[in-house]
Design a protein around this motif. Structure first.
Motif, PDB file in Angstrom:
ATOM      1  N   PHE A   1       0.800  -1.232   0.000  1.00  0.00           N
ATOM      2  CA  PHE A   1       0.000   0.000   0.000  1.00  0.00           C
ATOM      3  C   PHE A   1       0.828   1.275   0.000  1.00  0.00           C
ATOM      4  CE2 PHE A   1      -2.743  -2.864   2.791  1.00  0.00           C
ATOM      5  CZ  PHE A   1      -3.477  -3.351   1.731  1.00  0.00           C
ATOM      6  N   GLY A   2       2.140   1.161   0.184  1.00  0.00           N
ATOM      7  CA  GLY A   2       2.994   2.330   0.315  1.00  0.00           C
ATOM      8  C   GLY A   2       3.314   2.591   1.783  1.00  0.00           C
ATOM      9  N   LEU A   3       4.350   3.365   2.014  1.00  0.00           N
ATOM     10  CA  LEU A   3       4.847   3.608   3.371  1.00  0.00           C
ATOM     11  C   LEU A   3       3.847   4.344   4.265  1.00  0.00           C
ATOM     12  CD1 LEU A   3       7.230   3.229   5.247  1.00  0.00           C
ATOM     13  CD2 LEU A   3       8.194   5.358   4.364  1.00  0.00           C
ATOM     14  N   LYS A   4       2.977   5.130   3.672  1.00  0.00           N
ATOM     15  CA  LYS A   4       2.009   5.906   4.456  1.00  0.00           C
ATOM     16  C   LYS A   4       1.100   5.011   5.294  1.00  0.00           C
ATOM     17  CE  LYS A   4      -1.482   9.561   3.908  1.00  0.00           C
ATOM     18  NZ  LYS A   4      -2.328   9.079   4.949  1.00  0.00           N
ATOM     19  N   SER A   5       0.710   3.871   4.760  1.00  0.00           N
ATOM     20  CA  SER A   5      -0.238   2.992   5.448  1.00  0.00           C
ATOM     21  C   SER A   5       0.278   2.503   6.814  1.00  0.00           C
ATOM     22  CB  SER A   5      -0.611   1.813   4.546  1.00  0.00           C
ATOM     23  OG  SER A   5      -1.567   1.005   5.166  1.00  0.00           O
ATOM     24  N   PRO A   6       1.456   1.880   6.894  1.00  0.00           N
ATOM     25  CA  PRO A   6       1.912   1.448   8.224  1.00  0.00           C
ATOM     26  C   PRO A   6       2.258   2.626   9.134  1.00  0.00           C
ATOM     27  CG  PRO A   6       3.611   1.028   6.592  1.00  0.00           C
ATOM     28  CD  PRO A   6       2.381   1.449   5.845  1.00  0.00           C
ATOM     29  N   MET A   7       2.615   3.762   8.540  1.00  0.00           N
ATOM     30  CA  MET A   7       2.885   4.943   9.357  1.00  0.00           C
ATOM     31  C   MET A   7       1.586   5.477   9.973  1.00  0.00           C
ATOM     32  SD  MET A   7       6.079   5.057   9.185  1.00  0.00           S
ATOM     33  CE  MET A   7       6.848   6.597   9.540  1.00  0.00           C
ATOM     34  N   ASP A   8       0.515   5.519   9.186  1.00  0.00           N
ATOM     35  CA  ASP A   8      -0.772   5.999   9.685  1.00  0.00           C
ATOM     36  C   ASP A   8      -1.320   5.118  10.809  1.00  0.00           C
ATOM     37  OD1 ASP A   8      -0.721   8.088   7.910  1.00  0.00           O
ATOM     38  OD2 ASP A   8      -2.305   7.308   6.606  1.00  0.00           O
ATOM     39  N   TYR A   9      -1.050   3.829  10.746  1.00  0.00           N
ATOM     40  CA  TYR A   9      -1.552   2.894  11.757  1.00  0.00           C
ATOM     41  C   TYR A   9      -0.523   2.615  12.861  1.00  0.00           C
ATOM     42  CZ  TYR A   9      -5.598   2.178   8.837  1.00  0.00           C
ATOM     43  OH  TYR A   9      -6.755   2.376   8.115  1.00  0.00           O
ATOM     44  N   SER A  10       0.557   3.357  12.861  1.00  0.00           N
ATOM     45  CA  SER A  10       1.595   3.267  13.907  1.00  0.00           C
ATOM     46  C   SER A  10       2.149   1.856  14.097  1.00  0.00           C
ATOM     47  CB  SER A  10       1.056   3.793  15.243  1.00  0.00           C
ATOM     48  OG  SER A  10       0.633   5.122  15.120  1.00  0.00           O
ATOM     49  N   VAL A  11       2.237   1.110  13.014  1.00  0.00           N
ATOM     50  CA  VAL A  11       2.732  -0.262  13.108  1.00  0.00           C
ATOM     51  C   VAL A  11       4.209  -0.275  13.506  1.00  0.00           C
ATOM     52  CG1 VAL A  11       3.055  -2.445  11.869  1.00  0.00           C
ATOM     53  CG2 VAL A  11       1.034  -1.043  11.416  1.00  0.00           C
ATOM     54  N   PHE A  12       5.001   0.599  12.908  1.00  0.00           N
ATOM     55  CA  PHE A  12       6.419   0.627  13.252  1.00  0.00           C
ATOM     56  C   PHE A  12       6.635   1.192  14.653  1.00  0.00           C
ATOM     57  CE2 PHE A  12       6.760   0.789   8.481  1.00  0.00           C
ATOM     58  CZ  PHE A  12       7.175  -0.529   8.348  1.00  0.00           C
ATOM     59  N   SER A  13       5.764   2.086  15.091  1.00  0.00           N
ATOM     60  CA  SER A  13       5.844   2.591  16.464  1.00  0.00           C
ATOM     61  C   SER A  13       5.587   1.463  17.450  1.00  0.00           C
ATOM     62  CB  SER A  13       4.819   3.702  16.699  1.00  0.00           C
ATOM     63  OG  SER A  13       5.053   4.780  15.840  1.00  0.00           O
ATOM     64  N   ALA A  14       4.584   0.644  17.177  1.00  0.00           N
ATOM     65  CA  ALA A  14       4.292  -0.497  18.042  1.00  0.00           C
ATOM     66  C   ALA A  14       5.451  -1.492  18.019  1.00  0.00           C
ATOM     67  CB  ALA A  14       2.992  -1.169  17.607  1.00  0.00           C
ATOM     68  N   SER A  15       6.027  -1.708  16.832  1.00  0.00           N
ATOM     69  CA  SER A  15       7.168  -2.609  16.721  1.00  0.00           C
ATOM     70  C   SER A  15       8.352  -2.097  17.536  1.00  0.00           C
ATOM     71  CB  SER A  15       7.567  -2.778  15.253  1.00  0.00           C
ATOM     72  OG  SER A  15       8.659  -3.649  15.127  1.00  0.00           O
ATOM     73  N   SER A  16       8.577  -0.793  17.493  1.00  0.00           N
ATOM     74  CA  SER A  16       9.696  -0.229  18.262  1.00  0.00           C
ATOM     75  C   SER A  16       9.429  -0.314  19.759  1.00  0.00           C
ATOM     76  CB  SER A  16       9.993   1.202  17.829  1.00  0.00           C
ATOM     77  OG  SER A  16       8.921   2.062  18.163  1.00  0.00           O
TER      78      SER A  16
END
Length: 160
Positions: A123-138
């Motif tokens: 979907f592009g980088l915006k999608s996981p950023m909008d859902y804070s997936v990488f924030s949760a991973s960190s």
């Protein structure tokens, strides 16, 4: 309140104890938040948030998973869906209970990073950023580092 002629050892000890309490509270908060997020996602894919248990919701989740994993062979999607569901349920419960924190938080880090990467590819980088997936991973990564650090400290304490 800091007193000018306070014993520095006592003051340092108080600050250290205070910091440990905040650290413990932050770790508990992160464990519960991540665990609840995993369990909430699983509940949603079975319709439990709508007050029902309906396989139609799971079928919709499977369609979404196929979109997220658009680069994977379609024959693997059911296995991916069930593996993710079992993993998220297991990690959610274990995070909340605080069992095996090193390995559970490390597995959570990897699962969330894989999910975020799949979202970004499809979907592009915006999608996981909008859902804070990488924030949760960190956050899971920090929990893992904390748990491994605690284990190292306990091992060093036992040696002395």
């Amino acid at each position: 309140m800091i007193v000018a002629n306070a014993d520095p050892n006592t003051l340092e000890r108080r600050i250290h104890v205070h910091a440990i309490k905040w650290e413990t509270a932050a770790v508990l908060y992160a464990r519960i938040a991540l665990g609840a997020a995993f369990l909430s996602a699983v509940a949603g894919r079975f319709g439990l948030w709508q007050g029902t248990l309906d396989w139609e919701y799971f079928a919709k989740f499977q369609q979404y998973a196929a979109e997220v994993n658009s680069f994977m062979p379609s024959a693997l999607i059911p296995a991916i869906v069930w593996t993710a569901t079992v993993a998220e349920t297991t990690m959610g419960v274990l995070l909340i209970l605080g069992l095996w924190p090193r390995w559970v938080s490390l597995a959570s880090t990897v699962l969330l990073a894989m999910f975020g990467t799949a979202m970004a590819i499809s979907f592009g980088l915006k999608s996981p950023m909008d859902y804070s997936v990488f924030s949760a991973s960190s956050a899971a990564a920090l929990l893992s580092l904390h748990a491994f650090s605690q284990n190292r400290n306990q091992a060093a304490f036992k040696k002395h």
